[in-house]
Design a protein around this motif. Structure first.
Motif, PDB file in Angstrom:
ATOM      1  N   HIS A 125    -122.855 -24.834  44.853  1.00 18.86           N
ATOM      2  CA  HIS A 125    -123.457 -24.054  43.760  1.00 18.86           C
ATOM      3  C   HIS A 125    -122.597 -22.823  43.427  1.00 18.86           C
ATOM      4  O   HIS A 125    -122.323 -22.532  42.264  1.00 18.86           O
ATOM      5  N   HIS A 129    -120.314 -21.895  39.961  1.00 21.02           N
ATOM      6  CA  HIS A 129    -120.324 -20.672  39.136  1.00 21.02           C
ATOM      7  C   HIS A 129    -118.891 -20.195  38.874  1.00 21.02           C
ATOM      8  O   HIS A 129    -118.566 -19.767  37.771  1.00 21.02           O
ATOM      9  N   TYR A 183    -128.599 -14.428  37.506  1.00 24.22           N
ATOM     10  CA  TYR A 183    -127.910 -15.284  36.540  1.00 24.22           C
ATOM     11  C   TYR A 183    -128.939 -15.782  35.540  1.00 24.22           C
ATOM     12  O   TYR A 183    -130.119 -15.928  35.873  1.00 24.22           O
ATOM     13  N   GLU A 188    -127.771 -21.044  35.777  1.00 23.10           N
ATOM     14  CA  GLU A 188    -128.279 -21.633  37.021  1.00 23.10           C
ATOM     15  C   GLU A 188    -128.334 -23.153  36.927  1.00 23.10           C
ATOM     16  O   GLU A 188    -127.931 -23.858  37.849  1.00 23.10           O
ATOM     17  N   HIS A 231    -130.224 -15.830  42.267  1.00 22.80           N
ATOM     18  CA  HIS A 231    -130.327 -17.216  41.796  1.00 22.80           C
ATOM     19  C   HIS A 231    -131.801 -17.606  41.742  1.00 22.80           C
ATOM     20  O   HIS A 231    -132.273 -18.347  42.589  1.00 22.80           O
TER      21      HIS A 231
HETATM   22 ZN   LIG Z   1    -126.549 -19.417  41.000  1.00 21.78          ZN
END
Ligand SMILES: [Zn+2]
Length: 257
Positions: A125, A129, A183, A188, A231
């Motif tokens: 993850h 980003h 975010y 996300e 997040h």
């Molecule tokens: Zn994130």
């Protein structure tokens, strides 16, 4: 006036980028090189100011998992990063990946994940980003918000020191400034999908990502880790993850021996 026009033209060319995963146009006012330079600078500062963990188990764990994710990221998206993997000794439940491929995982997070697949989910993850340049997109939005004033006052020095703090906040390096910017939901969802893709291709079990996010979401309010405030998670998001696994991901070929 000429200078102003030149600045606008420069911005126009710099900002013509495209999200490498979704192919949506992105407004980014920082060039990939500047972004990597800022990532490297931030990384050096973090290493100087933080307590780096010497725990061999944690270091090998992060090295093993992160290098598999990084390998897939390079093979599929060619960011050309010089990857580094660091463990920071801190109870904070946090992890991030700076542009240029500098990955930081806190021991607080390592204590919380139940297996390597869950760690791969978090690292996937975060790497997503970075590949998707979300941090720079956020910095650029902040720049745009203030741009008229700055342009008229003195022209815009892109990538100058003035954006450093914004850059750090945008990439989740929150310890120095104590500011947390969540975010956006769109970012996300993008990082979730690409993160799952990366971990899946690296031969980890994407269903463990679902388990991890559920576990995080069910934590009592006072125990909500820093990671979740940057997040934000909810049922819809987890449902979207599950749907992505059941529909798109299962048709993706992978080679796991
Ligand atoms: Zn994130």
């Amino acid at each position: 006036m000429k200078k102003l026009l030149f600045t606008f033209l420069a911005l126009f060319f710099i900002s013509c980028s495209q999200n490498p995963y979704t192919h949506r146009p992105q407004l980014i006012l920082i060039s990939p090189q500047q972004e990597v330079e800022m990532g490297l600078k931030a990384s050096k500062e973090i290493l100087q100011k933080s307590k780096v963990s010497n725990d061999p188990y944690y270091n090998q764990l992060v090295q093993r998992v992160a290098s598999r994710i990084a390998k897939v990221a390079e093979e599929e998206f060619h960011p050309g990063f010089k990857w580094e993997f660091h463990v920071l000794d801190s109870p904070q439940v946090n992890a991030f990946c700076l542009p240029g491929g500098k990955i930081f995982v806190y021991t607080g997070l390592l204590k919380l994940v139940q297996n390597e697949d869950q760690l791969a989910a978090v690292i996937g993850h975060e790497v997503a980003h970075a590949i998707l340049r979300h941090g720079s997109e956020r910095v650029s939005m902040a720049m745009i918000g203030d741009i008229g004033k700055k342009l008229l006052a003195k022209g815009l020095s892109i990538g100058g020191g003035q954006w450093g703090p914004l850059f750090d906040v945008a990439y989740g390096v929150t310890t120095k400034y104590g500011v947390i910017y969540p975010y956006s939901r769109k970012f996300e969802y993008e990082a979730d999908e690409l993160g799952l893709y990366l971990m899946y291709k690296a031969c980890y079990d994407p269903n463990e990502a679902i388990k991890f996010w559920y576990r995080m979401m069910k934590l009592p309010k006072q125990q909500v880790p820093e990671f979740l405030s940057t997040h934000p998670s909810d049922e819809n998001r987890i449902r979207a993850l599950q749907q992505f696994i059941n529909t798109k991901l299962k048709n993706v070929p992978r080679n796991c021996n």
